[in-house]
Design a protein around this motif. Sequence first.
Motif, short mmCIF file in Angstrom:
data_model
loop_
_atom_site.label_atom_id
_atom_site.label_comp_id
_atom_site.label_asym_id
_atom_site.label_seq_id
_atom_site.Cartn_x
_atom_site.Cartn_y
_atom_site.Cartn_z
N LEU A 110 50.11 41.46 56.08
CA LEU A 110 49.75 40.25 55.34
C LEU A 110 50.48 39.04 55.91
O LEU A 110 49.89 37.96 56.06
CB LEU A 110 50.05 40.42 53.84
N LYS A 111 51.74 39.21 56.27
CA LYS A 111 52.48 38.10 56.89
C LYS A 111 51.87 37.73 58.24
O LYS A 111 51.80 36.56 58.59
CB LYS A 111 53.96 38.46 57.07
N ALA A 112 51.43 38.72 58.98
CA ALA A 112 50.86 38.49 60.31
C ALA A 112 49.52 37.75 60.25
O ALA A 112 49.07 37.18 61.25
CB ALA A 112 50.69 39.81 61.05
N ALA A 113 48.90 37.74 59.08
CA ALA A 113 47.62 37.04 58.94
C ALA A 113 47.77 35.54 59.18
O ALA A 113 46.80 34.88 59.54
CB ALA A 113 47.02 37.30 57.56
N GLY A 114 48.97 35.04 58.95
CA GLY A 114 49.23 33.63 59.21
C GLY A 114 49.15 32.76 57.97
O GLY A 114 49.07 33.25 56.84
N ASP A 115 49.18 31.49 58.21
CA ASP A 115 49.17 30.48 57.15
C ASP A 115 47.86 30.59 56.36
O ASP A 115 46.77 30.45 56.93
CB ASP A 115 49.30 29.10 57.78
N PRO A 116 47.96 30.82 55.04
CA PRO A 116 46.74 30.98 54.25
C PRO A 116 45.85 29.74 54.26
O PRO A 116 44.64 29.85 54.11
CB PRO A 116 47.25 31.29 52.84
N ALA A 117 46.43 28.57 54.48
CA ALA A 117 45.63 27.34 54.51
C ALA A 117 44.69 27.30 55.71
O ALA A 117 43.68 26.59 55.68
CB ALA A 117 46.54 26.12 54.52
N THR A 118 45.00 28.06 56.75
CA THR A 118 44.18 28.03 57.97
C THR A 118 43.27 29.24 58.11
O THR A 118 42.54 29.34 59.09
CB THR A 118 45.09 27.94 59.22
N LEU A 119 43.31 30.15 57.15
CA LEU A 119 42.50 31.37 57.26
C LEU A 119 41.02 31.06 57.01
O LEU A 119 40.68 30.40 56.03
CB LEU A 119 42.98 32.41 56.25
N ALA A 120 40.18 31.56 57.88
CA ALA A 120 38.73 31.37 57.74
C ALA A 120 38.19 32.17 56.55
O ALA A 120 37.30 31.70 55.84
CB ALA A 120 38.02 31.78 59.02
N ASP A 121 38.76 33.38 56.33
CA ASP A 121 38.25 34.25 55.26
C ASP A 121 39.43 34.88 54.52
O ASP A 121 39.76 36.06 54.73
CB ASP A 121 37.34 35.32 55.85
N PRO A 122 40.07 34.12 53.63
CA PRO A 122 41.22 34.68 52.91
C PRO A 122 40.85 35.88 52.03
O PRO A 122 41.67 36.77 51.83
CB PRO A 122 41.74 33.51 52.08
N ALA A 123 39.62 35.94 51.56
CA ALA A 123 39.21 37.09 50.74
C ALA A 123 39.25 38.37 51.57
O ALA A 123 39.67 39.42 51.06
CB ALA A 123 37.81 36.86 50.18
N ALA A 124 38.87 38.30 52.83
CA ALA A 124 38.91 39.48 53.70
C ALA A 124 40.35 39.89 53.99
O ALA A 124 40.66 41.08 54.03
CB ALA A 124 38.17 39.20 55.01
N VAL A 125 41.22 38.91 54.16
CA VAL A 125 42.65 39.21 54.39
C VAL A 125 43.25 39.87 53.17
O VAL A 125 43.97 40.88 53.28
CB VAL A 125 43.42 37.92 54.77
#
Length: 162
Positions: A110-125
């Motif tokens: 989850l940390k490796a997913a990166g900044d949540p503000a820049t995620l294209a699909d936070p629901a998938a993460v």
Amino acid sequence: MNAVRVTALIAATMTTGLMAGVFGLYQHTVMVGLGRTDDRTFIGAFQALDRAILNPWFLLSFVGALLFTAVSAFLGPGRRALPWVLAALVLYLVVFAVTVAVNVPLNDALKAAGDPATLADPAAVRAAFDEARWTAWNLLRTLATTAAFGCLCWSLVAHGRS
């Protein structure tokens, strides 16, 4: 030598109790609260919590519970107390293994997913994180550390009766 044995047993009991509290609070408060948030908030808050928990106080308790319990068993807390210390050690070994094998890898992903503000699909993460799996294994950690704490509390009683 008796003072060292008692000190190790008390340290084992205190650190295990602290860990039971940490896992318990995550189970009945932190994850419940985070579960009610939107995907970006969940990811960002969980990432922040996971970064914050990696501190000397937490590490002293998390690793200390294992080490102090093992030292207490090795030093021999007395015939009546030893079975309870050994039971606590086995229970906490399970907790340690689950943490390293399940919860930490999920946290790290989850940390490796990166900044949540820049995620294209936070629901998938968030779905890939698998809150239900994390929480189920945390429940095991909560129950096992609470049981280990109870065993260590009783070992103090047994040691005192010796």
